[in-house]
Design a protein around this motif. Structure first.
Motif, PDB file in Angstrom:
ATOM      1  N   PHE A   1      20.765  25.052  34.307  1.00  0.00           N
ATOM      2  CA  PHE A   1      20.831  26.230  34.879  1.00  0.00           C
ATOM      3  C   PHE A   1      21.810  26.267  35.966  1.00  0.00           C
ATOM      4  N   GLU A   2      21.958  25.178  36.895  1.00  0.00           N
ATOM      5  CA  GLU A   2      22.616  24.990  37.853  1.00  0.00           C
ATOM      6  C   GLU A   2      24.066  25.296  37.311  1.00  0.00           C
ATOM      7  N   CYS A   3      24.554  24.710  36.207  1.00  0.00           N
ATOM      8  CA  CYS A   3      25.804  24.838  35.703  1.00  0.00           C
ATOM      9  C   CYS A   3      26.189  26.307  35.248  1.00  0.00           C
ATOM     10  N   ILE A   4      25.223  26.900  34.764  1.00  0.00           N
ATOM     11  CA  ILE A   4      25.367  28.221  34.489  1.00  0.00           C
ATOM     12  C   ILE A   4      25.535  29.110  35.525  1.00  0.00           C
ATOM     13  N   ARG A   5      24.798  28.804  36.901  1.00  0.00           N
ATOM     14  CA  ARG A   5      25.008  29.775  38.008  1.00  0.00           C
ATOM     15  C   ARG A   5      26.460  29.621  38.543  1.00  0.00           C
ATOM     16  N   LYS A   6      26.839  28.037  38.506  1.00  0.00           N
ATOM     17  CA  LYS A   6      28.412  28.053  39.189  1.00  0.00           C
ATOM     18  C   LYS A   6      29.299  28.623  38.192  1.00  0.00           C
ATOM     19  N   HIS A   7      29.020  28.572  36.841  1.00  0.00           N
ATOM     20  CA  HIS A   7      29.942  29.040  35.881  1.00  0.00           C
ATOM     21  C   HIS A   7      30.103  30.607  36.062  1.00  0.00           C
ATOM     22  N   GLN A   8      29.051  31.316  36.278  1.00  0.00           N
ATOM     23  CA  GLN A   8      29.155  32.516  36.698  1.00  0.00           C
ATOM     24  C   GLN A   8      29.870  33.083  38.079  1.00  0.00           C
ATOM     25  N   GLU A   9      29.670  32.150  38.797  1.00  0.00           N
ATOM     26  CA  GLU A   9      30.345  32.388  40.344  1.00  0.00           C
ATOM     27  C   GLU A   9      31.855  31.989  40.054  1.00  0.00           C
ATOM     28  N   LEU A  10      32.205  31.095  39.161  1.00  0.00           N
ATOM     29  CA  LEU A  10      33.332  30.662  38.975  1.00  0.00           C
ATOM     30  C   LEU A  10      34.147  31.742  38.363  1.00  0.00           C
ATOM     31  N   LEU A  11      33.639  32.404  37.526  1.00  0.00           N
ATOM     32  CA  LEU A  11      34.176  33.405  36.535  1.00  0.00           C
ATOM     33  C   LEU A  11      34.697  34.548  37.399  1.00  0.00           C
ATOM     34  N   GLU A  12      33.535  34.821  38.196  1.00  0.00           N
ATOM     35  CA  GLU A  12      33.850  35.962  39.540  1.00  0.00           C
ATOM     36  C   GLU A  12      35.116  35.757  40.211  1.00  0.00           C
ATOM     37  N   TYR A  13      35.259  34.235  40.636  1.00  0.00           N
ATOM     38  CA  TYR A  13      36.190  33.780  41.510  1.00  0.00           C
ATOM     39  C   TYR A  13      37.583  33.961  40.759  1.00  0.00           C
ATOM     40  N   GLY A  14      37.710  33.224  39.465  1.00  0.00           N
ATOM     41  CA  GLY A  14      38.495  33.427  38.743  1.00  0.00           C
ATOM     42  C   GLY A  14      39.285  34.867  38.364  1.00  0.00           C
ATOM     43  N   ASN A  15      38.307  35.706  38.060  1.00  0.00           N
ATOM     44  CA  ASN A  15      38.784  37.143  37.889  1.00  0.00           C
ATOM     45  C   ASN A  15      39.643  37.563  39.355  1.00  0.00           C
ATOM     46  N   ASP A  16      38.830  37.460  40.505  1.00  0.00           N
ATOM     47  CA  ASP A  16      39.614  37.724  41.702  1.00  0.00           C
ATOM     48  C   ASP A  16      40.945  36.942  41.941  1.00  0.00           C
ATOM     49  N   VAL A  17      41.051  35.751  41.442  1.00  0.00           N
ATOM     50  CA  VAL A  17      42.383  35.204  41.474  1.00  0.00           C
ATOM     51  C   VAL A  17      43.307  35.859  40.724  1.00  0.00           C
ATOM     52  N   SER A  18      42.965  36.193  39.590  1.00  0.00           N
ATOM     53  CA  SER A  18      43.793  36.874  38.503  1.00  0.00           C
ATOM     54  C   SER A  18      44.378  38.387  39.179  1.00  0.00           C
ATOM     55  N   ILE A  19      43.295  39.016  39.859  1.00  0.00           N
ATOM     56  CA  ILE A  19      43.690  40.180  40.437  1.00  0.00           C
ATOM     57  C   ILE A  19      44.455  40.066  41.530  1.00  0.00           C
ATOM     58  N   ALA A  20      44.487  39.073  42.378  1.00  0.00           N
ATOM     59  CA  ALA A  20      45.253  38.854  43.536  1.00  0.00           C
ATOM     60  C   ALA A  20      46.684  38.233  43.152  1.00  0.00           C
ATOM     61  N   THR A  21      46.831  37.735  42.337  1.00  0.00           N
ATOM     62  CA  THR A  21      48.163  36.675  41.969  1.00  0.00           C
ATOM     63  C   THR A  21      48.958  37.690  40.962  1.00  0.00           C
ATOM     64  N   ARG A  22      48.415  38.306  40.090  1.00  0.00           N
ATOM     65  CA  ARG A  22      49.171  39.127  39.026  1.00  0.00           C
ATOM     66  C   ARG A  22      50.322  40.035  39.618  1.00  0.00           C
ATOM     67  N   PRO A  23      50.187  40.921  40.560  1.00  0.00           N
ATOM     68  CA  PRO A  23      51.339  41.838  41.182  1.00  0.00           C
ATOM     69  C   PRO A  23      52.734  40.954  41.543  1.00  0.00           C
ATOM     70  N   PHE A  24      52.219  39.726  42.441  1.00  0.00           N
ATOM     71  CA  PHE A  24      53.302  38.717  42.709  1.00  0.00           C
ATOM     72  C   PHE A  24      54.024  38.070  41.417  1.00  0.00           C
ATOM     73  N   ALA A  25      53.410  37.760  40.456  1.00  0.00           N
ATOM     74  CA  ALA A  25      53.838  37.085  39.198  1.00  0.00           C
ATOM     75  C   ALA A  25      54.745  38.242  38.614  1.00  0.00           C
ATOM     76  N   PHE A  26      54.329  39.409  38.458  1.00  0.00           N
ATOM     77  CA  PHE A  26      55.056  40.531  37.964  1.00  0.00           C
ATOM     78  C   PHE A  26      56.351  40.721  38.358  1.00  0.00           C
ATOM     79  N   ILE A  27      56.577  40.950  39.684  1.00  0.00           N
ATOM     80  CA  ILE A  27      57.574  41.180  40.621  1.00  0.00           C
ATOM     81  C   ILE A  27      58.533  39.978  40.555  1.00  0.00           C
ATOM     82  N   THR A  28      57.983  38.832  40.619  1.00  0.00           N
ATOM     83  CA  THR A  28      58.661  37.788  40.408  1.00  0.00           C
ATOM     84  C   THR A  28      59.571  37.600  39.153  1.00  0.00           C
ATOM     85  N   ILE A  29      58.880  38.023  38.146  1.00  0.00           N
ATOM     86  CA  ILE A  29      59.369  37.782  36.635  1.00  0.00           C
ATOM     87  C   ILE A  29      60.555  38.716  36.463  1.00  0.00           C
ATOM     88  N   CYS A  30      60.159  40.004  37.209  1.00  0.00           N
ATOM     89  CA  CYS A  30      61.308  41.275  36.997  1.00  0.00           C
ATOM     90  C   CYS A  30      62.625  40.917  37.825  1.00  0.00           C
TER      91      CYS A  30
END
Length: 375
Positions: free
Chosen positions: A223-252
């Protein structure tokens, strides 16, 4: 015996590398005056870079038939646009960046021994590469700033101006402006290291979850692992949103610069110029690799969570544990990826290989066009 590098020290190093552009999120309790000062500083930086871009565009108009000068201008202009877009994306994505950065800093202050072992593996693997990139970025900029007086050139760049710039204090002011612009661009290149750090940190957290999942022996621990997993998925989504525009302009910008440099290599140059151009092209490809490496590892880490849960699923016969493990397996069907729909595919090693292939295809096509025009 070498001393272990701590996560705090890595964070401090990356923070120092972007200090010149002030693109590390401020604390939540920062005063309103401090926030306003940083925003004004960013506006001033954008204006400095924009003024250099204007001079470069004027240079293009005056040297439209000079291929070598034109290519050099394209490379420098691309770098200034890259820096300005990074400033823009930083302020647009500020709250996401602030959230994920504070979580990383908070975690670095309370690392447990078994977590430190996982972190150390990543530090040994990644820090030399990114530290070398930061050093090379600042070294090349410093070299560009210092060489003009030695080579008897007026300024670090070949930008031209519609007025006389060879008398004082105009000459000194323009030299200072181009020098500042160079270091601002370098700081924005180091922002790629900051974004990569956030992605690597997300991977580290999922790696730690895998270790905890392997040692779970009862439903409560799962149960504790599931709770952490849900928090990490939310954190990972935030990281994806934060970093993807910088990656896009770098590639261009990297694509534009790399193709331009390859076309320059078709002309006859001295060995020094050829080595310089090759170094610039490798730097452009490394910028893209800075994102694809951690993005690939993030996909792998999240997928590994599902595989680990499936292995545990086969060893247990309790209904509660089955239900817990099914949540892991079902949720990991869609891993977190760094991409922008319709603009940028998911970053991975497969994408990097396709990117290199695309660069060579563009280069080959333009090379054929140039040869046909010459004939």
């Amino acid at each position: 015996m070498t001393r272990e590098i701590l996560l705090k020290e890595v964070i401090s190093f990356v923070r120092l590398s972007v200090f010149i552009i002030q693109c590390w999120p401020l604390p939540e309790n920062a005063s309103r005056l401090r926030v306003v000062c940083v925003k004004l500083y960013h506006c001033a930086c954008i204006m400095i870079l924009a003024s250099l871009s204007a001079a470069l565009i004027y240079t293009v108009v005056n040297n439209i038939k000079n291929v070598v000068v034109l290519a050099n201008i394209i490379i420098i202009t691309s770098a200034t646009f890259h820096a300005n877009f990074n400033f823009l994306f930083y302020n647009i994505n500020y709250h996401h960046l602030q959230k994920v950065t504070f979580e990383m800093e908070r975690f670095s202050n309370s690392i447990k021994p078994h977590e430190g072992i996982v972190i150390q593996r990543y530090i040994v693997k990644c820090v030399p590469f990114y530290a070398l990139c930061v050093f090379v970025f600042y070294f090349m900029t410093s070299l560009t700033v210092v060489l003009p007086p030695v080579k008897q050139q007026p300024f670090p760049t070949i930008a031209e101006y519609p007025f006389d710039v060879l008398y004082q204090p105009v000459r000194t002011l323009i030299y200072a402006q181009q020098t500042i612009s160079g270091f601002l661009v370098t700081g924005q290149l180091c922002l790629n290291v900051f974004m990569a750090l956030l992605i690597w940190f997300a991977s580290i957290r999922f790696e730690m979850l895998i270790e905890e999942l392997k040692t779970a022996t009862n439903a409560y621990q799962l149960f504790e692992c599931i709770r952490k997993h849900q928090e990490l998925l939310e954190y990972g989504n935030d990281v994806s949103i934060a970093t993807r525009p910088f990656a896009f302009i770098t590639i261009c910008c990297s694509t534009t610069c790399t193709i331009t440099i390859f076309l320059l290599l078709l002309k006859e140059h001295s060995i020094i110029f050829a080595m310089w151009f090759i170094g610039l092209s490798v730097a452009g490809l490394i910028e893209v690799f800075m994102y694809t490496w951690p993005a690939e590892h993030l996909i792998h880490s999240i997928t590994e969570v599902g595989y680990t849960a499936f292995e545990i699923f086969e060893k247990h016969y309790f209904v509660k544990i089955w239900k817990c493990l099914q949540i892991f397996i079902m949720r990991n069907q869609k891993p977190i990826i760094i991409r922008i729909p319709c603009l940028m595919p998911a970053l991975s090693f497969n994408y990097f290989a396709a990117y290199l292939s695309t660069i060579l295809s563009y280069f080959t096509t333009l090379r054929v066009v140039m040869i046909d025009d010459a004939e």
